[in-house]
Design an enzyme around this catalytic site. Structure first.
Site, short mmCIF file in Angstrom:
data_model
loop_
_atom_site.label_atom_id
_atom_site.label_comp_id
_atom_site.label_asym_id
_atom_site.label_seq_id
_atom_site.Cartn_x
_atom_site.Cartn_y
_atom_site.Cartn_z
N TYR A 57 3.32 -4.48 16.25
CA TYR A 57 3.34 -3.11 15.75
C TYR A 57 4.39 -2.23 16.43
O TYR A 57 4.39 -2.06 17.64
CB TYR A 57 1.97 -2.42 15.95
N ARG A 216 -2.08 5.06 -0.33
CA ARG A 216 -1.75 5.00 -1.77
C ARG A 216 -2.81 5.68 -2.63
O ARG A 216 -2.53 6.20 -3.70
CB ARG A 216 -1.59 3.54 -2.21
P1 NAP Z 1 -5.25 3.49 5.90
O1 NAP Z 1 -6.35 4.39 6.33
O2 NAP Z 1 -5.42 2.74 4.63
O3 NAP Z 1 -3.90 4.32 5.74
C1 NAP Z 1 -3.52 5.28 6.70
C2 NAP Z 1 -2.47 6.17 6.05
O4 NAP Z 1 -3.11 6.98 5.06
C3 NAP Z 1 -1.82 7.10 7.07
O5 NAP Z 1 -0.45 7.19 6.79
C4 NAP Z 1 -2.53 8.43 6.81
O6 NAP Z 1 -1.71 9.55 7.11
C5 NAP Z 1 -2.79 8.34 5.32
N1 NAP Z 1 -3.93 9.19 4.95
C6 NAP Z 1 -5.19 9.12 5.42
N2 NAP Z 1 -5.98 10.06 4.85
C7 NAP Z 1 -5.17 10.76 4.01
C8 NAP Z 1 -5.38 11.87 3.13
N3 NAP Z 1 -6.59 12.44 3.01
N4 NAP Z 1 -4.33 12.31 2.40
C9 NAP Z 1 -3.11 11.73 2.51
N5 NAP Z 1 -2.85 10.67 3.33
C10 NAP Z 1 -3.87 10.20 4.07
O7 NAP Z 1 -5.02 2.51 7.10
P2 NAP Z 1 -3.75 1.64 7.61
O8 NAP Z 1 -2.98 2.50 8.54
O9 NAP Z 1 -3.02 1.01 6.47
O10 NAP Z 1 -4.52 0.52 8.42
C11 NAP Z 1 -5.45 0.90 9.44
C12 NAP Z 1 -5.29 0.01 10.65
O11 NAP Z 1 -5.61 -1.33 10.29
C13 NAP Z 1 -3.88 -0.06 11.25
O12 NAP Z 1 -3.62 1.01 12.15
C14 NAP Z 1 -3.96 -1.38 11.98
O13 NAP Z 1 -4.57 -1.18 13.25
C15 NAP Z 1 -4.86 -2.23 11.09
N6 NAP Z 1 -4.12 -3.15 10.20
C16 NAP Z 1 -4.30 -4.49 10.37
C17 NAP Z 1 -3.63 -5.37 9.55
C18 NAP Z 1 -3.81 -6.86 9.75
O14 NAP Z 1 -3.08 -7.65 9.14
N7 NAP Z 1 -4.75 -7.28 10.58
C19 NAP Z 1 -2.76 -4.92 8.54
C20 NAP Z 1 -2.61 -3.53 8.37
C21 NAP Z 1 -3.30 -2.66 9.20
P3 NAP Z 1 -2.08 10.54 8.34
O15 NAP Z 1 -1.81 9.80 9.61
O16 NAP Z 1 -1.16 11.69 8.11
O17 NAP Z 1 -3.52 10.93 8.19
#
Ligand code: NAP
Length: 300
Positions: A57, A216
């Site tokens: 990351y 998304r």
């Molecule tokens: P997510 O919650 O699906 O997406 C987070 C994104 O959504 C951020 O950019 C956030 O922006 C935005 N967001 C959240 N609430 C919002 C709202 N109400 N309006 C507009 N935008 C909003 O999670 P993710 O970051 O993709 O994944 C979460 C965690 O899972 C990662 O940090 C990582 O630790 C883990 N992960 C693991 C894998 C794997 O292969 N094991 C893969 C991907 C991710 P803001 O920050 O501005 O709120």
């Protein structure tokens, strides 16, 4: 304010918080070390004590940015549980990106993660993605060496299917404590693959990544996503929720394999809303309404 409780993962497994703070996007949050520390303190105060990292990351490495913040308050290490992942090797000039689950690469990756984070041990290490060339005996050897050296307490996997998990488990004395997988209403492929039933059968609680489909759900303008958003918005009113985020977290946690959502936001208010979703009841009919909106068809 709702407080996030702790749960125990697997038999003799670690105690971790029911929601996990993800740090994949930390390098994009534009925070200095003090602001990063404040963010960590805020989610720990809300009970979200477990943090998710990976060797791969960020650039600069999110583990290093987190480690710099932790250095400002070293006592915090005892209050948090750190997950990190190994096994993805980035592309570099003349070399393609690839996976490696060789013993030497697993051990070297953990040693780098520990240095970056400024800690002596990881609470949980996950193999980030299934390696086509995985030799399960060799991985078991790496896990044993890391455990004996006190560098990792527990082990799990990420993005594994049932056969891959079962193979690795067959070579280990201790249970794999989790499988970290993508779970959200936008991509229902994993949920429909039979993997969740397999995990439920073995009482392995998955960790759910990208519950909000990486954002998304909020900004994709396709007809399908608009249809899903409309349904989620109706449920915000029905459930007296405060946001679509909360409805989705409730949808993920309703699944009987008891997924543990990973929060992806770097925004304190959104993190707290995720915690409040822990007390949001959702009926079966409401759960299926989200599924139907996501698939664009009702169940038969
Ligand atoms: P997510 O919650 O699906 O997406 C987070 C994104 O959504 C951020 O950019 C956030 O922006 C935005 N967001 C959240 N609430 C919002 C709202 N109400 N309006 C507009 N935008 C909003 O999670 P993710 O970051 O993709 O994944 C979460 C965690 O899972 C990662 O940090 C990582 O630790 C883990 N992960 C693991 C894998 C794997 O292969 N094991 C893969 C991907 C991710 P803001 O920050 O501005 O709120």
């Amino acid at each position: 304010m709702t407080f996030c409780p702790k749960i125990q993962l697997a038999h003799d497994g670690p105690e971790i918080s029911k929601l996990i703070q993800g740090y994949w996007r930390l390098a994009d949050w534009d925070m200095n070390s003090q602001q990063r520390l404040s963010f960590i303190e805020r989610h720990v105060e809300s009970g979200v004590s477990t943090v998710d990292h990976a060797f791969i990351y960020g650039d600069p490495a999110c583990e290093s940015l987190f480690g710099e913040a932790l250095k400002l308050a070293p006592q915090l290490r005892r209050e948090i549980e750190i997950i990190s992942k190994c096994g993805i090797v980035s592309a570099r000039p003349g070399k393609v990106a690839h996976y490696s689950s060789s013993k030497s690469d697993i051990v070297a990756s953990v040693e780098t993660s520990l240095k970056r984070l400024g800690t002596d041990y990881l609470d949980i290490l996950l193999i980030h993605r299934p390696d086509f060339l995985m030799d399960a005996d060799e991985v078991a050897g790496a896990f044993q060496a890391l455990k004996q050296a006190g560098k990792v307490n527990h082990f799990g996997v990420s993005n594994f299917d049932a056969a891959q998990l079962s193979l690795l488990q067959s070579r280990l004395d201790a249970p794999l404590v989790t499988n970290q997988i993508e779970l959200n209403p936008v991509n229902t492929q994993v949920a429909e693959s039979g993997l969740l039933e397999y995990l439920q059968e073995r009482r392995i609680r998955p960790m759910a990544w990208s519950c909000l489909a990486g954002g998304r759900v909020f900004n994709d303008t396709s007809t399908a996503m608009q249809r899903l958003r409309n349904t989620l918005q109706l449920l915000v009113h029905e459930l007296s929720a405060s946001s679509i985020d909360q409805v989705i977290y409730a949808w993920v946690m309703k699944m009987p394999s008891q997924p543990l959502p990973i929060i992806g936001s770097g925004n304190v208010r959104r993190m707290q809303e995720a915690v409040a979703a822990l007390s949001l009841p959702m009926s079966r009919e409401q759960w299926y309404r989200v599924l139907s909106a996501a698939r664009g068809r009702d169940v038969d």
